[in-house]
Write an enzyme that holds these catalytic residues in place. Structure first.
Site, PDB file in Angstrom:
ATOM      1  N   LYS A 171       0.689  -1.288   0.048  1.00 14.28           N
ATOM      2  CA  LYS A 171      -0.178   0.157  -0.020  1.00 14.28           C
ATOM      3  C   LYS A 171       0.811   1.310   0.051  1.00 14.28           C
ATOM      4  O   LYS A 171       1.385   1.603   0.917  1.00 14.28           O
ATOM      5  CB  LYS A 171      -0.775   0.109   1.272  1.00 14.28           C
ATOM      6  CG  LYS A 171      -1.976   1.404   1.373  1.00 14.28           C
ATOM      7  CD  LYS A 171      -1.953   1.701   2.587  1.00 14.28           C
ATOM      8  CE  LYS A 171      -2.649   3.038   2.833  1.00 14.28           C
ATOM      9  NZ  LYS A 171      -2.354   4.096   2.062  1.00 14.28           N
ATOM     10  N   GLU A 244      10.174   2.185  10.581  1.00 14.86           N
ATOM     11  CA  GLU A 244      10.944   3.003  10.411  1.00 14.86           C
ATOM     12  C   GLU A 244      10.505   4.504  10.470  1.00 14.86           C
ATOM     13  O   GLU A 244       9.645   4.773   9.489  1.00 14.86           O
ATOM     14  CB  GLU A 244      11.443   3.262   8.975  1.00 14.86           C
ATOM     15  CG  GLU A 244      12.424   2.006   8.605  1.00 14.86           C
ATOM     16  CD  GLU A 244      13.868   2.094   8.991  1.00 14.86           C
ATOM     17  OE1 GLU A 244      14.372   3.094   9.921  1.00 14.86           O
ATOM     18  OE2 GLU A 244      14.619   1.268   8.770  1.00 14.86           O
ATOM     19  N   CYS A 278      13.059  12.090   6.777  1.00 15.78           N
ATOM     20  CA  CYS A 278      13.060  11.566   8.214  1.00 15.78           C
ATOM     21  C   CYS A 278      14.497  12.013   8.774  1.00 15.78           C
ATOM     22  O   CYS A 278      14.549  12.291  10.008  1.00 15.78           O
ATOM     23  CB  CYS A 278      12.861  10.057   8.127  1.00 15.78           C
ATOM     24  SG  CYS A 278      14.284   9.336   6.979  1.00 15.78           S
ATOM     25  N   GLU A 375       8.876  16.729  15.504  1.00 12.26           N
ATOM     26  CA  GLU A 375       9.327  16.646  13.816  1.00 12.26           C
ATOM     27  C   GLU A 375       8.131  17.482  13.337  1.00 12.26           C
ATOM     28  O   GLU A 375       6.883  17.314  13.231  1.00 12.26           O
ATOM     29  CB  GLU A 375       8.979  15.173  13.499  1.00 12.26           C
ATOM     30  CG  GLU A 375       9.619  15.143  12.427  1.00 12.26           C
ATOM     31  CD  GLU A 375       9.414  13.569  11.604  1.00 12.26           C
ATOM     32  OE1 GLU A 375       8.240  13.179  11.610  1.00 12.26           O
ATOM     33  OE2 GLU A 375      10.285  12.994  11.050  1.00 12.26           O
TER      34      GLU A 375
HETATM   35  P1  NAD Z   1       2.099   8.558   7.794  1.00 14.03           P
HETATM   36  O1  NAD Z   1       2.506   7.715   9.001  1.00 14.03           O
HETATM   37  O2  NAD Z   1       1.034   9.698   7.862  1.00 14.03           O
HETATM   38  O3  NAD Z   1       1.808   7.483   6.760  1.00 14.03           O
HETATM   39  C1  NAD Z   1       2.456   6.598   6.084  1.00 14.03           C
HETATM   40  C2  NAD Z   1       1.675   5.345   5.313  1.00 14.03           C
HETATM   41  O4  NAD Z   1       1.089   4.826   6.470  1.00 14.03           O
HETATM   42  C3  NAD Z   1       0.897   6.034   4.346  1.00 14.03           C
HETATM   43  O5  NAD Z   1       0.768   4.878   3.319  1.00 14.03           O
HETATM   44  C4  NAD Z   1      -0.430   5.987   5.335  1.00 14.03           C
HETATM   45  O6  NAD Z   1      -1.666   6.051   4.218  1.00 14.03           O
HETATM   46  C5  NAD Z   1      -0.185   4.647   5.981  1.00 14.03           C
HETATM   47  N1  NAD Z   1      -1.191   4.819   7.363  1.00 14.03           N
HETATM   48  C6  NAD Z   1      -1.282   5.608   8.157  1.00 14.03           C
HETATM   49  N2  NAD Z   1      -2.274   5.253   9.311  1.00 14.03           N
HETATM   50  C7  NAD Z   1      -2.239   4.017   9.187  1.00 14.03           C
HETATM   51  C8  NAD Z   1      -2.857   3.134   9.847  1.00 14.03           C
HETATM   52  N3  NAD Z   1      -3.493   3.427  11.005  1.00 14.03           N
HETATM   53  N4  NAD Z   1      -2.735   1.772   9.348  1.00 14.03           N
HETATM   54  C9  NAD Z   1      -2.115   1.343   8.260  1.00 14.03           C
HETATM   55  N5  NAD Z   1      -1.459   2.235   7.526  1.00 14.03           N
HETATM   56  C10 NAD Z   1      -1.592   3.541   7.819  1.00 14.03           C
HETATM   57  O7  NAD Z   1       3.282   9.318   7.612  1.00 14.03           O
HETATM   58  P2  NAD Z   1       3.499  10.149   6.210  1.00 14.03           P
HETATM   59  O8  NAD Z   1       3.161  11.307   6.538  1.00 14.03           O
HETATM   60  O9  NAD Z   1       3.086   9.476   5.067  1.00 14.03           O
HETATM   61  O10 NAD Z   1       5.315  10.208   6.055  1.00 14.03           O
HETATM   62  C11 NAD Z   1       6.083  11.098   6.823  1.00 14.03           C
HETATM   63  C12 NAD Z   1       6.615  10.528   8.135  1.00 14.03           C
HETATM   64  O11 NAD Z   1       7.283   9.255   7.589  1.00 14.03           O
HETATM   65  C13 NAD Z   1       7.460  11.332   8.905  1.00 14.03           C
HETATM   66  O12 NAD Z   1       7.271  11.038  10.253  1.00 14.03           O
HETATM   67  C14 NAD Z   1       8.804  10.841   8.245  1.00 14.03           C
HETATM   68  O13 NAD Z   1      10.053  10.989   9.376  1.00 14.03           O
HETATM   69  C15 NAD Z   1       8.548   9.344   8.309  1.00 14.03           C
HETATM   70  N6  NAD Z   1       9.665   8.734   7.455  1.00 14.03           N
HETATM   71  C16 NAD Z   1      10.282   7.703   8.109  1.00 14.03           C
HETATM   72  C17 NAD Z   1      11.524   7.541   7.505  1.00 14.03           C
HETATM   73  C18 NAD Z   1      12.663   6.514   8.074  1.00 14.03           C
HETATM   74  O14 NAD Z   1      13.297   5.650   7.415  1.00 14.03           O
HETATM   75  N7  NAD Z   1      12.881   6.391   9.210  1.00 14.03           N
HETATM   76  C19 NAD Z   1      11.551   7.682   6.019  1.00 14.03           C
HETATM   77  C20 NAD Z   1      10.906   8.391   5.528  1.00 14.03           C
HETATM   78  C21 NAD Z   1       9.626   9.063   6.272  1.00 14.03           C
END
Ligand code: NAD
Length: 482
Positions: A171, A244, A278, A375
């Site tokens: 997804k 992550e 991130c 963040e």
């Molecule tokens: P997010 O958590 O809102 O969403 C990430 C993914 O999870 C999306 O596909 C979303 O639709 C899905 N999702 C959201 N809620 C869910 C649930 N309850 N169950 C299952 N899936 C769900 O994050 P975002 O806004 O897309 O990304 C930004 C975040 O990602 C920042 O916090 C960033 O630091 C982090 N990030 C971390 C890394 C790493 O490697 N550590 C890399 C890139 C981004």
């Protein structure tokens, strides 16, 4: 308006409803995607289950060869895909091409794993007995990705998952489904068998949660926010879960640092990808003696950064991903001001159209402020000061996250002290907080999660070790007893 499809069991299928993906520079709709539902996740898991036996029994070098085909196809299409990343996600073109390159690199690296997937052999305490470990696939894996590396992060998950023999339900973020779709198209073209990779688009509540809770999914690999990661941990049951999550990454600048090098690294770390990494450098902790000099150079360079269309060569910083992100960034500017931090530049949304925000620097920040702790995921940099390295390290560590970190110094002792004392998965010396390479482990500690993707440890996330004992003594032997 093109309406794209999901990919389940080797077939492209739609859904009753659709959602839109938007160009963050123009705010125009680029495409529509199916709003997948629970039933589509069930179909995808069924397909992954049917495909599992054959795929997991395919020799790993054959699986690796397929990954090499994918890398080759990605390389051929790199320019087109890079432009798509810029258009749908908003990062400037050189960074977008880097996103695609990272995907190429990881498919190539993991292709080679097809001929490794090492376990180990060891001794036995008994005679005529052989002991070893072998790698097994986890089974059906749910892969859930964010939007900020719309091709690289799915690739970081799909490549090791496939070489280890898993089948997957993937997804993507609903902000960048088109980039994910193009990647899946390439997987199909490269010859990934039906059911091995299933691609389901839709909301977190309909698709994401169904994946997290599905009893036949054995493992999850999630990259996204800490908030979602915590929810996943509570709801995934006993699945193998890789997380992550976010970061609030510090750069320490010592009084002996090469300041011009530090300024380059801070600009790249704080405002590259408009701060939406991130590993973004969102905190600078600078020695009192060099603070004014560093800030003067930093503010001057920051003011010169050109915001605009990420496809143009003249642009340094593109838009944020969506309106919500733009509003969140603007909200943190107000929070910073109210907390008593001093804004040195930026602070405003930019242009009438597109989700732009000016690169912004706050100084006089203390570590208890929200802008120092949370963040923001936008182009806001908080500057703190210190006069003893140990205090700087304490500030660097006094945070819920633990992903990346950096120190600028010419003194090797300072550098190694930081390496040993900073609580983070990554520490750079004389380089910014960003710039991971795919053959090295990547991940954090504390609120960032404890997963290590990429490199040899990436394989651990998508496989488990089975311990095998072969007793060829011809008699019953008892460990610990005989
Ligand atoms: P997010 O958590 O809102 O969403 C990430 C993914 O999870 C999306 O596909 C979303 O639709 C899905 N999702 C959201 N809620 C869910 C649930 N309850 N169950 C299952 N899936 C769900 O994050 P975002 O806004 O897309 O990304 C930004 C975040 O990602 C920042 O916090 C960033 O630091 C982090 N990030 C971390 C890394 C790493 O490697 N550590 C890399 C890139 C981004």
């Amino acid at each position: 308006m093109p309406v794209y499809k999901m990919y389940i069991d080797g077939k492209w299928i739609g859904a009753d409803e659709t959602f839109e993906t938007i160009n963050p520079t123009t705010e125009k709709i680029i495409a529509k995607f199916p709003k997948g539902k629970d039933k589509h996740v069930k179909m995808a898991v069924g397909a992954a289950e049917d495909a599992y036996k054959k795929w997991s029994e395919t020799p790993p070098p054959t699986r690796g060869r397929l990954l090499q085909n994918i890398a080759d196809l990605l390389r051929k299409d790199k320019q087109r895909l890079g432009r798509l990343v810029s258009t749908e996600m908003g990062k400037v073109l050189p960074e977008a091409l880097g996103d695609v390159q990272e995907a190429i690199d990881v498919f190539e690296y993991m292709a080679g794993e097809g001929r490794r997937l090492f376990g180990h052999t060891t001794t036995s305490e008994l005679r005529n007995k052989f002991s070893m470990t072998i790698r097994m696939p986890v089974g059906i894996m749910g892969l859930i990705s964010p939007w900020n590396f719309p091709i690289a992060i799915p690739a970081w998950k799909i490549a090791p998952a496939l070489v280890c023999g898993n089948t997957v339900v993937f997804k993507p973020s609903s902000d960048t489904p088109l980039c994910a779709y193009e990647l899946v198209k390439i997987l199909e073209k490269a010859g990934v068998p039906p059911g091995v990779v299933n691609f389901v688009t839709g909301s977190a509540s309909d698709v994401g949660e169904a994946i997290v809770k599905h009893p036949k999914i054995h493992g999850l690999s999630f990259t996204g926010s800490k908030f979602t990661g915590e929810w996943i941990v509570k709801n995934a049951g006993l699945k193998k879960v890789g997380l992550e999550l976010g970061g609030k990454n510090p750069i320490i600048v010592m009084d002996d640092a090469d300041l011009s090098l530090a300024v380059d690294g801070i600009l790249w770390g704080a405002f590259g990808t408009a701060g939406q990494r991130c590993t973004a450098a969102s905190r600078v902790i600078v020695h009192k003696k060099v603070k004014e000099k560093l800030l003067a150079a930093l503010v001057q360079r920051t003011k010169k950064l050109r915001l605009g269309n990420p496809l143009l060569k003249t642009t340094d910083v593109g838009p944020l991903i969506n309106k919500k992100a733009q509003e969140k960034t603007a909200r943190y500017v107000e929070i910073g001001k109210k907390e008593g931090a001093k804004m040195l530049c930026g602070g405003k949304k930019a242009f009438g159209r597109g989700f732009f925000h000016q690169p912004t620097i706050f100084t006089s920040v203390t570590n208890d402020m929200h802008i120092a702790q949370e963040e923001i995921f936008g182009p806001i940099l908080s500057v703190l000061e210190f006069d003893r390295l140990d205090d700087a390290i304490e500030m660097a560590n006094d945070i819920e996250y633990g992903l990346s970190s950096s120190i600028y110094t010419k003194d090797v002792s300072n550098g190694f002290r930081a390496v040993q004392k900073i609580e983070a998965g990554l520490t750079y010396i004389n380089s910014s907080t960003i710039g991971s390479e795919v053959h090295l482990p990547f991940g954090g500690i504390k609120g960032t999660g404890h997963t290590r993707e990429a490199g040899i440890t990436g394989i651990d996330e998508f496989s488990y070790l089975k311990t095998v004992y072969v007793d060829y003594s011809g008699k019953l032997q008892k460990a610990q007893i005989d």
